[in-house]
Scaffold this motif. Sequence first.
Motif, PDB file in Angstrom:
ATOM      1  N   ALA A 547      -4.060  -5.991   7.959  1.00 16.98           N
ATOM      2  CA  ALA A 547      -4.153  -4.595   7.541  1.00 16.98           C
ATOM      3  C   ALA A 547      -3.238  -3.713   8.394  1.00 16.98           C
ATOM      4  CB  ALA A 547      -5.596  -4.111   7.654  1.00 16.98           C
ATOM      5  N   ASP A 548      -2.738  -2.631   7.768  1.00 12.98           N
ATOM      6  CA  ASP A 548      -1.985  -1.578   8.471  1.00 12.98           C
ATOM      7  C   ASP A 548      -0.790  -2.116   9.247  1.00 12.98           C
ATOM      8  OD1 ASP A 548      -3.766   0.367   7.550  1.00 12.98           O
ATOM      9  OD2 ASP A 548      -5.141  -0.028   9.208  1.00 12.98           O
ATOM     10  N   TRP A 549      -0.128  -3.117   8.718  1.00 16.98           N
ATOM     11  CA  TRP A 549       1.059  -3.624   9.406  1.00 16.98           C
ATOM     12  C   TRP A 549       2.183  -2.594   9.336  1.00 16.98           C
ATOM     13  CZ3 TRP A 549       6.042  -5.004   7.708  1.00 16.98           C
ATOM     14  CH2 TRP A 549       6.292  -4.826   6.352  1.00 16.98           C
ATOM     15  N   GLN A 550       3.104  -2.685  10.297  1.00 22.79           N
ATOM     16  CA  GLN A 550       4.265  -1.807  10.327  1.00 22.79           C
ATOM     17  C   GLN A 550       5.517  -2.647  10.549  1.00 22.79           C
ATOM     18  OE1 GLN A 550       4.343   1.335   9.587  1.00 22.79           O
ATOM     19  NE2 GLN A 550       2.125   1.679   9.506  1.00 22.79           N
ATOM     20  N   PRO A 551       6.599  -2.326   9.844  1.00 22.37           N
ATOM     21  CA  PRO A 551       7.839  -3.095  10.020  1.00 22.37           C
ATOM     22  C   PRO A 551       8.434  -2.867  11.402  1.00 22.37           C
ATOM     23  CG  PRO A 551       8.239  -1.162   8.672  1.00 22.37           C
ATOM     24  CD  PRO A 551       6.755  -1.229   8.878  1.00 22.37           C
ATOM     25  N   ILE A 552       9.210  -3.855  11.860  1.00 22.26           N
ATOM     26  CA  ILE A 552       9.839  -3.761  13.175  1.00 22.26           C
ATOM     27  C   ILE A 552      11.351  -3.963  13.048  1.00 22.26           C
ATOM     28  CG2 ILE A 552       7.775  -4.552  14.401  1.00 22.26           C
ATOM     29  CD1 ILE A 552       9.095  -7.316  14.653  1.00 22.26           C
ATOM     30  N   ALA A 553      12.076  -3.388  13.991  1.00 20.15           N
ATOM     31  CA  ALA A 553      13.533  -3.538  14.049  1.00 20.15           C
ATOM     32  C   ALA A 553      13.840  -4.816  14.818  1.00 20.15           C
ATOM     33  CB  ALA A 553      14.160  -2.324  14.728  1.00 20.15           C
ATOM     34  N   PHE A 554      14.120  -5.901  14.071  1.00 22.26           N
ATOM     35  CA  PHE A 554      14.269  -7.212  14.696  1.00 22.26           C
ATOM     36  C   PHE A 554      15.305  -8.024  13.948  1.00 22.26           C
ATOM     37  CE2 PHE A 554      12.587 -11.695  14.983  1.00 22.26           C
ATOM     38  CZ  PHE A 554      12.956 -11.901  16.307  1.00 22.26           C
ATOM     39  N   ARG A 555      16.232  -8.592  14.689  1.00 17.98           N
ATOM     40  CA  ARG A 555      17.301  -9.421  14.139  1.00 17.98           C
ATOM     41  C   ARG A 555      18.020  -8.709  13.001  1.00 17.98           C
ATOM     42  NH1 ARG A 555      17.201 -15.061  15.931  1.00 17.98           N
ATOM     43  NH2 ARG A 555      18.433 -15.550  14.082  1.00 17.98           N
ATOM     44  N   GLY A 556      17.871  -9.143  11.761  1.00 13.76           N
ATOM     45  CA  GLY A 556      18.615  -8.547  10.658  1.00 13.76           C
ATOM     46  C   GLY A 556      18.300  -7.091  10.395  1.00 13.76           C
ATOM     47  N   ALA A 573       5.195  17.761  -4.134  1.00 16.37           N
ATOM     48  CA  ALA A 573       4.360  18.106  -5.282  1.00 16.37           C
ATOM     49  C   ALA A 573       4.992  17.668  -6.596  1.00 16.37           C
ATOM     50  CB  ALA A 573       4.100  19.610  -5.301  1.00 16.37           C
ATOM     51  N   ALA A 574       6.010  16.818  -6.531  1.00 14.81           N
ATOM     52  CA  ALA A 574       6.684  16.370  -7.755  1.00 14.81           C
ATOM     53  C   ALA A 574       5.693  15.678  -8.685  1.00 14.81           C
ATOM     54  CB  ALA A 574       7.826  15.429  -7.399  1.00 14.81           C
ATOM     55  N   ALA A 575       5.938  15.788  -9.978  1.00 13.90           N
ATOM     56  CA  ALA A 575       5.042  15.206 -10.974  1.00 13.90           C
ATOM     57  C   ALA A 575       5.088  13.685 -10.938  1.00 13.90           C
ATOM     58  CB  ALA A 575       5.427  15.703 -12.364  1.00 13.90           C
ATOM     59  N   GLY A 576       3.955  13.077 -11.248  1.00 12.67           N
ATOM     60  CA  GLY A 576       3.901  11.626 -11.403  1.00 12.67           C
ATOM     61  C   GLY A 576       3.712  10.847 -10.125  1.00 12.67           C
ATOM     62  N   LEU A 577       3.409  11.528  -8.996  1.00  9.88           N
ATOM     63  CA  LEU A 577       3.265  10.828  -7.720  1.00  9.88           C
ATOM     64  C   LEU A 577       1.828  10.363  -7.507  1.00  9.88           C
ATOM     65  CD1 LEU A 577       5.432  13.040  -5.319  1.00  9.88           C
ATOM     66  CD2 LEU A 577       6.096  10.962  -6.565  1.00  9.88           C
ATOM     67  N   GLY A 578       1.676   9.240  -6.826  1.00 11.65           N
ATOM     68  CA  GLY A 578       0.371   8.717  -6.486  1.00 11.65           C
ATOM     69  C   GLY A 578       0.495   7.698  -5.367  1.00 11.65           C
ATOM     70  N   HIS A 579      -0.579   6.978  -5.109  1.00 13.04           N
ATOM     71  CA  HIS A 579      -0.576   5.952  -4.070  1.00 13.04           C
ATOM     72  C   HIS A 579      -1.344   4.728  -4.556  1.00 13.04           C
ATOM     73  CE1 HIS A 579       0.347   9.469  -1.497  1.00 13.04           C
ATOM     74  NE2 HIS A 579       1.042   8.582  -0.809  1.00 13.04           N
ATOM     75  N   VAL A 580      -0.945   3.571  -4.061  1.00 12.82           N
ATOM     76  CA  VAL A 580      -1.670   2.323  -4.273  1.00 12.82           C
ATOM     77  C   VAL A 580      -1.995   1.748  -2.908  1.00 12.82           C
ATOM     78  CG1 VAL A 580      -1.522  -0.043  -5.122  1.00 12.82           C
ATOM     79  CG2 VAL A 580      -0.614   1.815  -6.496  1.00 12.82           C
ATOM     80  N   LYS A 581      -3.247   1.358  -2.718  1.00 14.69           N
ATOM     81  CA  LYS A 581      -3.668   0.789  -1.433  1.00 14.69           C
ATOM     82  C   LYS A 581      -3.712  -0.734  -1.528  1.00 14.69           C
ATOM     83  CE  LYS A 581      -6.379   4.773   0.094  1.00 14.69           C
ATOM     84  NZ  LYS A 581      -5.481   5.085   1.233  1.00 14.69           N
ATOM     85  N   HIS A 582      -3.111  -1.400  -0.560  1.00 19.07           N
ATOM     86  CA  HIS A 582      -3.170  -2.863  -0.466  1.00 19.07           C
ATOM     87  C   HIS A 582      -2.495  -3.261   0.842  1.00 19.07           C
ATOM     88  CE1 HIS A 582      -2.556  -7.164  -1.339  1.00 19.07           C
ATOM     89  NE2 HIS A 582      -3.518  -7.007  -2.233  1.00 19.07           N
ATOM     90  N   ASN A 583      -2.963  -4.368   1.438  1.00 22.76           N
ATOM     91  CA  ASN A 583      -2.382  -4.803   2.711  1.00 22.76           C
ATOM     92  C   ASN A 583      -0.949  -5.308   2.593  1.00 22.76           C
ATOM     93  OD1 ASN A 583      -4.783  -4.173   3.924  1.00 22.76           O
ATOM     94  ND2 ASN A 583      -5.465  -6.288   4.209  1.00 22.76           N
ATOM     95  N   LEU A 584      -0.473  -5.531   1.361  1.00 26.11           N
ATOM     96  CA  LEU A 584       0.926  -5.918   1.205  1.00 26.11           C
ATOM     97  C   LEU A 584       1.861  -4.800   1.654  1.00 26.11           C
ATOM     98  CD1 LEU A 584       3.122  -7.853   0.127  1.00 26.11           C
ATOM     99  CD2 LEU A 584       2.736  -6.882  -2.153  1.00 26.11           C
ATOM    100  N   ALA A 586       3.200  -1.518   3.846  1.00 28.19           N
ATOM    101  CA  ALA A 586       3.180  -1.046   5.230  1.00 28.19           C
ATOM    102  C   ALA A 586       2.189   0.109   5.360  1.00 28.19           C
ATOM    103  CB  ALA A 586       4.574  -0.596   5.650  1.00 28.19           C
ATOM    104  N   GLY A 587       1.377   0.064   6.400  1.00 26.44           N
ATOM    105  CA  GLY A 587       0.368   1.091   6.593  1.00 26.44           C
ATOM    106  C   GLY A 587      -0.782   1.017   5.616  1.00 26.44           C
ATOM    107  N   GLY A 588      -0.783   0.016   4.751  1.00 22.14           N
ATOM    108  CA  GLY A 588      -1.892  -0.179   3.818  1.00 22.14           C
ATOM    109  C   GLY A 588      -1.796   0.585   2.527  1.00 22.14           C
ATOM    110  N   PHE A 690       8.528   1.847   1.827  1.00 17.97           N
ATOM    111  CA  PHE A 690       9.118   2.560   2.962  1.00 17.97           C
ATOM    112  C   PHE A 690      10.628   2.520   2.861  1.00 17.97           C
ATOM    113  CE2 PHE A 690       8.161  -1.755   4.435  1.00 17.97           C
ATOM    114  CZ  PHE A 690       9.306  -2.158   5.112  1.00 17.97           C
ATOM    115  N   ILE A 691      11.260   3.339   3.681  1.00 16.48           N
ATOM    116  CA  ILE A 691      12.714   3.493   3.703  1.00 16.48           C
ATOM    117  C   ILE A 691      13.156   3.341   5.150  1.00 16.48           C
ATOM    118  CG2 ILE A 691      14.614   5.142   3.360  1.00 16.48           C
ATOM    119  CD1 ILE A 691      12.814   6.405   1.120  1.00 16.48           C
ATOM    120  N   TYR A 692      14.275   2.655   5.358  1.00 11.53           N
ATOM    121  CA  TYR A 692      14.775   2.616   6.733  1.00 11.53           C
ATOM    122  C   TYR A 692      16.283   2.739   6.778  1.00 11.53           C
ATOM    123  CZ  TYR A 692      15.321  -2.592   6.287  1.00 11.53           C
ATOM    124  OH  TYR A 692      15.646  -3.871   5.911  1.00 11.53           O
TER     125      TYR A 692
END
Length: 696
Positions: A547-556, A573-584, A586-588, A690-692
């Motif tokens: 749960a709640d994993w976070q990406p790390i800056a490693f190798r590639g 507040a843009a239209a059509g936004l939402g969230h999906v929860k799952h451990n897959l 980042a941050g759940g 996420f974006i990096y």
Amino acid sequence: MRRYLFLSWFVGGSIFASRAWSAEPITTASLLEEMIDMKRLAEFPEPFFRTVQFSSYDRRSTQPGGPFWFANNDGFGGEPIPAFEAVLKPAEDRAPGEYLICDVKGPGAIVRVWTARISGSVRLTLDDADQPVYDGPAEPFFLSTYAALKVPGVEAGVFERTFAQLNAAYCPIPFAKRCRLVWRGNPRTTHFYQVQVRQYEAGAQVSTFQPQDLKTHGETLRRVAGVLADPRKAWRYASGREPVAISAKVGPGEQTEALKLVGPAALERLTLKVSAGDLDRALRQTILHVFCDDYPHGHVQAPVGDFFGAAPGINPYDSVPFTVEPDGTMTCRYVMPFARSLRIVLDNRGRQAVEVSGSALPMDYAWSDERSMHFRARWRVNHDVTGSNVVVQDMPFLVANGAGVYVGTALMLLNPAAGTHPSGSWWGEGDEKIFVDADVRPSTFGTGSEDYFNYAWSMPDIFAYPYFAQPRDDGPANRGFVTNNRWHVLDRLPFRQRVSFYMELFCHGTVPGMSYARIGYHYARPGLMDDHVLITDEDVRHLELPADWQPIAFRGSANSVFWQAEELLADKAAAGLGHVKHNLWAGGQMLTWKPARGGDTLSFKVPVAQAGRYALHIVAALTPDSGRISATVDGKPAGFGGQAGVIDLAVPHRILSRVFDSGNLELPAGSCTLTLRYEDEPGKTIGIDFIYLQKR
């Protein structure tokens, strides 16, 4: 310097004696037929043969458990010891050298070759003929041997995804007296290779391969290719009997006998489908036992889902021995002979009721006390393992004393590595090491786990071929639940006294909390003993991604800064936004966007700490309901989606996390604007995890 691999032929204190065989000669056509002959796997081979592998493994790995046992210079170039059997002529300056890949004397057959990348050329000579069978570029030979021969009148298309399977080629080349393969090139360049060869005992009658065989046996070639291309639809079962229905309800903690057959006979096909409220749990916590001939423990002991090589969950794929369909129907084509009886018992170790339906197709079979074998598939797992690139370990798949034939491997991983690039989440740097009979060093020594599974470069793609598959790889990159399998049909490994199959667990970093489940599928003559330990409730406990994993800056992904997608929204507040929860994710949780129409856009403000060259990465969801997008940076195309400029996020049957990269960007200090444009019909969903931003 010459370094020949010594392949011991001593068995039971004596060397094989020459004998004459009454069987039909081994030919190109007969080996092609073997590629789709599952019944043959169940009978101890006559004439006997060993399957050995010549590869570019690190030649410092000479002593099991010794200082260089996990050495890893195996084809990148510039190895401390040249990765060949012998140096025939060393390379000098720009002039290529000559290096011996293999020189096998006596009757035999090449049954598999593989490469990740190889420069230079190769020369294949059979039976000391004046003219080589092949003398040309190395890479085409290893990727599609028959196609590389360019036989007039034989269409190269017949080999694609049939005999040529991703990075491997299953193109049998028999020889009567000798097989000699020489590489010409500079060992400072890349030269990954594997060559598997059957070595028949003296007296075996083998007809030496001629390129014209491909035309002479064209009908056989095309028929076999047709089955390999689509086993689910094209397979032809030999049995004339009616299938026997299987229907069982198994309560929590209960065992139920689902099938009983009287022999002598064989099970030619087993098809099962599991139904339960939580299907993933049921597939892991319902144990399949197949008992033959009154043995006290099942020859098959495995979670139902794992047995079919695609766990956890239902991950469709099609191969010669196994097919898993999208509706959860799972089929096994490994033939299971028995002399007196066969029983299937289902053991529910979970807390929910489970229903199992399907059928068994018995076939007439005359049990032979001299040659018949029982099919075995005994699952094992290690939880909470720490993967490492420093403390590497050999993981046992099968250690057995007795006689039999090794015919397949499935590996089911939970890989919690937090790297977002394949090099930063890679679990499979380790080699397979297979000891057979009197081996003091492995007669099969590999060059990497993905090489054993017939792909390369830690590829995270979902794929399936006749003899192997990667039906699950959650991502991003190689993170999450990952499943690989490989089926040894043409390249099966017979043994008379013992077999020990190990694979190194060798990650690119330290990864605690791994789960490492596997099956070594094999046939066994009565009397074989293995190192299997009965499955426990703890073994089949339900696994979740951390749960709640976070990406790390490693190798590639080194020099990267990561943001959750919602942090960077230009218009929260843009239209059509939402969230999906799952451990897959980042941050759940993951940001979702459901555009109203094609052409709608969504923008993100990405901070840029200082001016310079960067790459921007979008980590998105691939699902059956996803649509297509394009992406620009500051209003300009940035390389997302390749030449077409469109990213298609739709995949059937799965939910995956994948990284999409820009090209190199010159960005000023301050911020840049990443804009996604919807390129599909209404009703699809876009998931951005996420974006990096990565400094180049």
